[in-house]
Scaffold this motif. Structure first.
Motif, PDB file in Angstrom:
ATOM      1  N   UNK A  58       0.855  -1.179   0.000  1.00 18.42           N
ATOM      2  CA  UNK A  58       0.000   0.000   0.000  1.00 18.42           C
ATOM      3  C   UNK A  58       0.892   1.230   0.000  1.00 18.42           C
ATOM      4  N   UNK A  59       0.571   2.209  -0.831  1.00 19.64           N
ATOM      5  CA  UNK A  59       1.416   3.400  -0.970  1.00 19.64           C
ATOM      6  C   UNK A  59       1.241   4.313   0.243  1.00 19.64           C
ATOM      7  N   UNK A  60       2.316   4.474   1.003  1.00 14.84           N
ATOM      8  CA  UNK A  60       2.308   5.355   2.168  1.00 14.84           C
ATOM      9  C   UNK A  60       3.297   6.495   1.924  1.00 14.84           C
ATOM     10  N   UNK A  61       2.822   7.700   1.964  1.00 18.29           N
ATOM     11  CA  UNK A  61       3.683   8.868   1.783  1.00 18.29           C
ATOM     12  C   UNK A  61       3.268   9.963   2.754  1.00 18.29           C
ATOM     13  N   UNK A  62       3.323   9.664   4.061  1.00 18.45           N
ATOM     14  CA  UNK A  62       2.861  10.637   5.055  1.00 18.45           C
ATOM     15  C   UNK A  62       3.810  11.823   5.159  1.00 18.45           C
ATOM     16  N   UNK A  63       3.285  12.926   5.691  1.00 15.14           N
ATOM     17  CA  UNK A  63       4.047  14.173   5.815  1.00 15.14           C
ATOM     18  C   UNK A  63       4.480  14.353   7.270  1.00 15.14           C
ATOM     19  N   UNK A  64       5.790  14.422   7.533  1.00 14.19           N
ATOM     20  CA  UNK A  64       6.242  14.599   8.919  1.00 14.19           C
ATOM     21  C   UNK A  64       6.015  16.022   9.417  1.00 14.19           C
ATOM     22  N   UNK A  65       5.657  16.123  10.680  1.00  8.89           N
ATOM     23  CA  UNK A  65       5.502  17.414  11.352  1.00  8.89           C
ATOM     24  C   UNK A  65       6.487  17.442  12.505  1.00  8.89           C
ATOM     25  N   UNK A  66       7.422  18.363  12.470  1.00 10.32           N
ATOM     26  CA  UNK A  66       8.416  18.454  13.540  1.00 10.32           C
ATOM     27  C   UNK A  66       7.899  19.364  14.649  1.00 10.32           C
ATOM     28  N   UNK A  67       7.828  18.863  15.878  1.00 10.63           N
ATOM     29  CA  UNK A  67       7.324  19.694  16.978  1.00 10.63           C
ATOM     30  C   UNK A  67       8.293  20.823  17.310  1.00 10.63           C
ATOM     31  N   UNK A  68       7.734  21.982  17.637  1.00  8.89           N
ATOM     32  CA  UNK A  68       8.557  23.109  18.051  1.00  8.89           C
ATOM     33  C   UNK A  68       8.571  23.238  19.564  1.00  8.89           C
ATOM     34  N   UNK A  69       9.161  24.307  20.058  1.00  4.88           N
ATOM     35  CA  UNK A  69       9.235  24.549  21.501  1.00  4.88           C
ATOM     36  C   UNK A  69       7.928  25.176  21.968  1.00  4.88           C
ATOM     37  N   UNK A  70       7.329  24.548  22.955  1.00  8.71           N
ATOM     38  CA  UNK A  70       6.033  24.996  23.464  1.00  8.71           C
ATOM     39  C   UNK A  70       6.257  25.906  24.673  1.00  8.71           C
ATOM     40  N   UNK A  71       6.769  27.102  24.415  1.00  9.51           N
ATOM     41  CA  UNK A  71       7.057  28.049  25.484  1.00  9.51           C
ATOM     42  C   UNK A  71       5.764  28.728  25.946  1.00  9.51           C
ATOM     43  N   UNK A  72       5.772  29.333  27.151  1.00 11.15           N
ATOM     44  CA  UNK A  72       4.557  29.989  27.644  1.00 11.15           C
ATOM     45  C   UNK A  72       4.000  31.005  26.646  1.00 11.15           C
ATOM     46  N   UNK A  73       2.722  30.863  26.353  1.00  7.36           N
ATOM     47  CA  UNK A  73       2.059  31.747  25.409  1.00  7.36           C
ATOM     48  C   UNK A  73       2.074  31.263  23.975  1.00  7.36           C
ATOM     49  N   UNK A  74       2.848  30.204  23.678  1.00  7.99           N
ATOM     50  CA  UNK A  74       2.953  29.703  22.312  1.00  7.99           C
ATOM     51  C   UNK A  74       1.704  28.908  21.925  1.00  7.99           C
ATOM     52  N   UNK A  75       1.357  28.981  20.632  1.00 10.49           N
ATOM     53  CA  UNK A  75       0.271  28.156  20.093  1.00 10.49           C
ATOM     54  C   UNK A  75       0.800  27.181  19.049  1.00 10.49           C
ATOM     55  N   UNK A  76       2.119  27.030  18.977  1.00  9.88           N
ATOM     56  CA  UNK A  76       2.727  26.256  17.899  1.00  9.88           C
ATOM     57  C   UNK A  76       2.248  24.803  17.901  1.00  9.88           C
ATOM     58  N   UNK A  77       2.186  24.181  19.064  1.00  9.85           N
ATOM     59  CA  UNK A  77       1.803  22.771  19.114  1.00  9.85           C
ATOM     60  C   UNK A  77       0.381  22.571  18.609  1.00  9.85           C
ATOM     61  N   UNK A  78      -0.559  23.361  19.130  1.00 14.59           N
ATOM     62  CA  UNK A  78      -1.967  23.149  18.771  1.00 14.59           C
ATOM     63  C   UNK A  78      -2.263  23.508  17.325  1.00 14.59           C
ATOM     64  N   UNK A  79      -1.396  24.316  16.692  1.00 19.72           N
ATOM     65  CA  UNK A  79      -1.600  24.675  15.295  1.00 19.72           C
ATOM     66  C   UNK A  79      -1.012  23.636  14.329  1.00 19.72           C
ATOM     67  N   UNK A 107       1.684  16.001  25.121  1.00 21.46           N
ATOM     68  CA  UNK A 107       1.011  15.369  23.988  1.00 21.46           C
ATOM     69  C   UNK A 107      -0.387  15.925  23.751  1.00 21.46           C
ATOM     70  N   UNK A 108      -1.093  16.244  24.830  1.00 22.37           N
ATOM     71  CA  UNK A 108      -2.417  16.841  24.657  1.00 22.37           C
ATOM     72  C   UNK A 108      -2.335  18.226  24.039  1.00 22.37           C
TER      73      UNK A 108
END
Length: 388
Positions: A58-79, A107-108
């Motif tokens: 089965x053809x699998x070509x998923x796109x990796x997402x590299x997590x950033x730093x989740x500093x206070x006030x950041x929305x990077x993870x949830x976006x 993780x949440x």
């Protein structure tokens, strides 16, 4: 435009079991809807998706997402997954506090909080151990998932009795069916015998005593060689060093340490499949060897490893006898079989989103607390290095 499905887990972090879970989850999503694009969290230790696709057919070509730093006030993870039409959340090591007091938040934090809300399925998920704080916090919050399938009875008990969640059971993603699809098969009868060993460093587990145990098993079973498989190798991490210490104390016996690398996943699995007997401490070494009917002498260190062999958890325990894995009842579905129908419903708008989400205030407080713990730990490591 093709729908996008997110997958949150410990993928491409240098852990064999978590990479297998990620592959199985991606494959289940693509099998449910061939037109989906899968985005998955990646820690950068890439696997060979082309080789895996060829094995699975089965053809699998998923796109990796590299997590950033989740500093206070950041929305990077949830976006990270805001463009997704649905999200899968699964595997072990996500909702536990063994190694960090705020691992559950880590993780949440990747779950989208924007409106309209994105449906989330927790599947093949293991829970615990959880601190009193997180048991209380998750009970107050309510389930952060629209549907939740846990992979072992102890996780179900924790969720229902301590957290007050409504959950269901499913099997682990890594099972006999999946490994057969991946082309992992037992070695041919009559070949030379080898003892497979999968360990991890754990408080109370002594390298010298472990080497004696491995030596006794090798002697009793009359094997020709011992092969140590380090399932969580990383960049020469603690499990590698501990395993090398055990190996060195076996003396003149033919023994080799094989650290896992994501790019060599299929070769690593094939080498494990060549073992005729095993000493298994890791959950997914046990899952692989169980699928191949390899007799195992377990070393249990957590509720999940005890439950795999149908044993009550009694802390760290080295078994001097072969134990058979527990067998799930027929009514317990495979994780992959849970994903397909749910995902079809979610992508057609038939899943009602009721999951709980963290408030802005909760998020900021947890970001601040987690950052403070991380800074304190880095400072402690720096001071320790300076003194040495």
């Amino acid at each position: 435009m093709n729908p996008t499905v997110g997958m949150i887990g410990l993928g491409e972090a240098g852990n064999f079991g978590d990479d297998l879970i990620m592959i199985a989850g991606v494959a289940a999503a693509v099998a449910a809807r061939h037109d989906v694009e899968v985005r998955y969290l990646s820690r950068g230790r890439a696997i060979d998706w082309s080789a895996v696709s060829a094995r699975l057919g089965i053809a699998l070509d998923p796109v990796p997402v590299r997590p950033g730093r989740d500093l206070p006030g950041s929305r990077r993870s949830e976006l990270s997954f805001r463009s997704c039409a649905a999200v899968l959340f699964g595997g072990g090591g996500l909702l536990q506090t063994s190694h960090h007091p705020h691992t559950p938040y880590k993780w949440l934090s990747f779950l989208p909080r924007h409106r309209p809300a994105v449906p989330v399925l927790a599947v093949g998920l293991g829970l615990g151990p959880l601190s009193d704080y997180w048991q209380r916090r998750l009970r107050e919050l309510g389930s952060p998932f629209d549907e939740c399938y846990l992979r072992d009875p102890d996780s179900v008990l924790l969720a229902e009795r301590q957290l007050g969640w409504r959950v269901q059971r499913c099997r682990d993603f890594v099972d006999r069916t999946f490994l057969t699809q991946l082309g992992v098969r037992s070695s041919e009868p009559g070949r030379s015998t080898s003892l497979g060993v999968a360990l991890r460093r754990w408080p109370g587990l002594d390298a010298t005593a472990t080497a004696r145990h491995v030596g006794r098993v090798a002697e009793a079973c009359g094997v020709d060689a011992v092969r140590f498989f380090v399932l969580e190798a990383g960049a020469g991490g603690p499990d590698v060093r501990f395993t090398e210490q055990v190996c060195q104390q076996l003396g003149s016996r033919d023994a080799t340490v094989l650290p896992y690398r994501g790019v060599d996943l299929l070769e690593f699995a094939t080498a494990m499949a060549e073992c005729s007997i095993a000493v298994s401490m890791k959950l997914h070494s046990s899952a692989l060897w169980a699928a191949l009917d390899v007799p195992m002498f377990p070393i249990s260190y957590a509720p999940k490893t005890a439950a795999f062999f149908g044993q009550a958890y009694e802390g760290l325990k080295v078994y001097e006898r072969v134990l058979a894995p527990a067998v799930d009842e027929d009514w317990v579905p495979r994780a992959a079989d849970v994903v397909a129908p749910w995902l079809r419903r979610a992508l057609s708008g038939q899943v009602r989103v009721t999951r709980a989400v963290l408030t802005n205030g909760d998020k900021l407080r947890l970001q601040t607390s987690r950052t403070a713990v991380n800074v304190y730990r880095r400072l402690g490591r720096s001071l320790t290095g300076t003194r040495s």
